[in-house]
Design an enzyme around this catalytic site. Structure first.
Site: not given
Length: 364
Positions: A21-23, A25-27, A46, A114, A138, A210
């Protein structure tokens, strides 16, 4: 919910899914879909960096408010959420590599680094430690079961396809990974988030780089590597001096804008960068024509495929017919804008066969 999207053996309720989860909407939607299957779902984030304006700006990920957003989604879904600090690893394997590549006259792709490092390697270890049956992300790409096992295919939505950035995925990783969004259009993903009342439903997408404050990558490189500010000569193909530049970090092969050279009969493009002499070599568009590229670090997940293939040499480029001869990628027709440091990703139709890093090119 189609349980087959996570491709887990029944009963799914006995399975454990770890979601990266990156924060965004996708994840967040992936976490919701995983939870809806009845499987035990765990969100993992992470923390990859924590510096400057990148932490709070729209379009970042894995830092600051994005971690808070991921936690809020997990709280709403009623699932566990863990945050692991991998900032030092990210700095060494992604940010430092990014800066060093520009110093060497190359055009890096930090998203691939990454994925190869913190996101897949580190997250894989964490997911295994948590006893997961799979790691779901995601990314917009499809995992398709073929005759010989799991295959990687382009996303249904061509505008969202991220296969170029995932060419380095190994077969062992692919066996463990799941990509439930690969068969969905982006609009549907946002609809699901809105239907579930997730606060990230309207959140802007993350950017390609990012961790770069305000998207100004050149300033970041100059900050990390002060020597990147050293200027040099702009020369034509015969070595005639046409002007000066303020640092090679601001240029990439195929670039036309920003040269500030006037009074010429035809437009000039960046043909190559020479970091040893700090010279920027420019020429007409015809000088960009490439007949072949030398690849390194080739990752092959195409099994015994030995037929025609296509190659994509930039994230926004269309795949073009080519053939792979050892570590040499030969194009059927001259290709333009092939830059060392970028990737060449190989396809058979929609299937990703693998790819490698462009080390050098041969003029057409």
């Amino acid at each position: 919910m189609d349980l087959g999207e996570f491709q887990l053996d029944a009963p799914v309720s006995a399975r454990r899914i770890v979601v990266a989860m990156s924060g965004g909407v996708d994840s967040s939607v992936v976490a919701a879909l995983a939870h809806a299957t009845g499987a035990e779902t765990i969100g993992v984030t992470l923390q990859l960096y924590d510096h400057g304006a990148a932490v709070g700006r729209a379009g970042s990920c894995c830092a600051g408010r994005d971690i808070r957003d991921a936690r809020a989604v997990c709280d709403k879904l009623g699932i566990a959420h863990y945050v692991f600090d991998h900032e030092s690893s990210f700095r060494e394997t992604v940010i430092d590599d990014f800066a060093d590549a520009y110093l060497a006259g190359r055009t890096p792709i930090p998203c691939v680094k990454c994925n190869m490092g913190p996101k897949f390697t580190d997250l894989f270890a964490l997911a295994r430690d948590l006893g997961a049956d799979c790691l779901a992300t995601g990314h917009y790409i499809r995992r398709v079961m073929g005759p010989a096992g799991a295959e990687l295919h382009r996303a249904i939505d061509p505008a969202r396809d991220q296969s170029y950035f995932l060419f380095a995925t190994t077969q062992a990783q692919l066996d463990f990974l799941r990509f439930p969004l690969g068969a969905m259009p982006k609009a549907r993903v946002r609809e699901i988030a809105a239907e579930l009342g997730l606060g990230v439903a309207g959140k802007p997408d993350s950017q390609d780089i990012c961790f770069v404050p305000d998207g100004d990558y050149a300033s970041l490189v100059r900050k990390l590597r002060p020597e990147a500010q050293e200027g040099g000569e702009i020369v034509d193909l015969e070595g005639h001096v046409l002007g000066r530049h303020g640092g090679l970090v601001g240029y990439t092969v195929g670039q036309r804008r920003g040269l500030e050279i006037g009074g010429l009969a035809e437009p000039l493009y960046v043909v190559r960068l020479e970091p040893a002499t700090k010279r920027l070599v420019v020429g007409p568009r015809s000088a960009l024509a490439v007949g072949a590229a030398r690849l390194s670090g080739i990752n092959w997940i195409g099994g015994d495929h030995d037929g025609p293939l296509t190659a994509k040499v930039r994230s926004m480029a269309k795949p073009v017919p080519a053939r792979l001869d050892g570590e040499r990628l030969v194009f059927d027709a001259p290709e333009y804008g092939v830059a060392p440091g970028q990737a060449a990703v190989l396809y058979a139709g929609d299937r990703v066969l693998g790819g490698g890093w462009i080390e050098g090119t041969e003029a057409a």
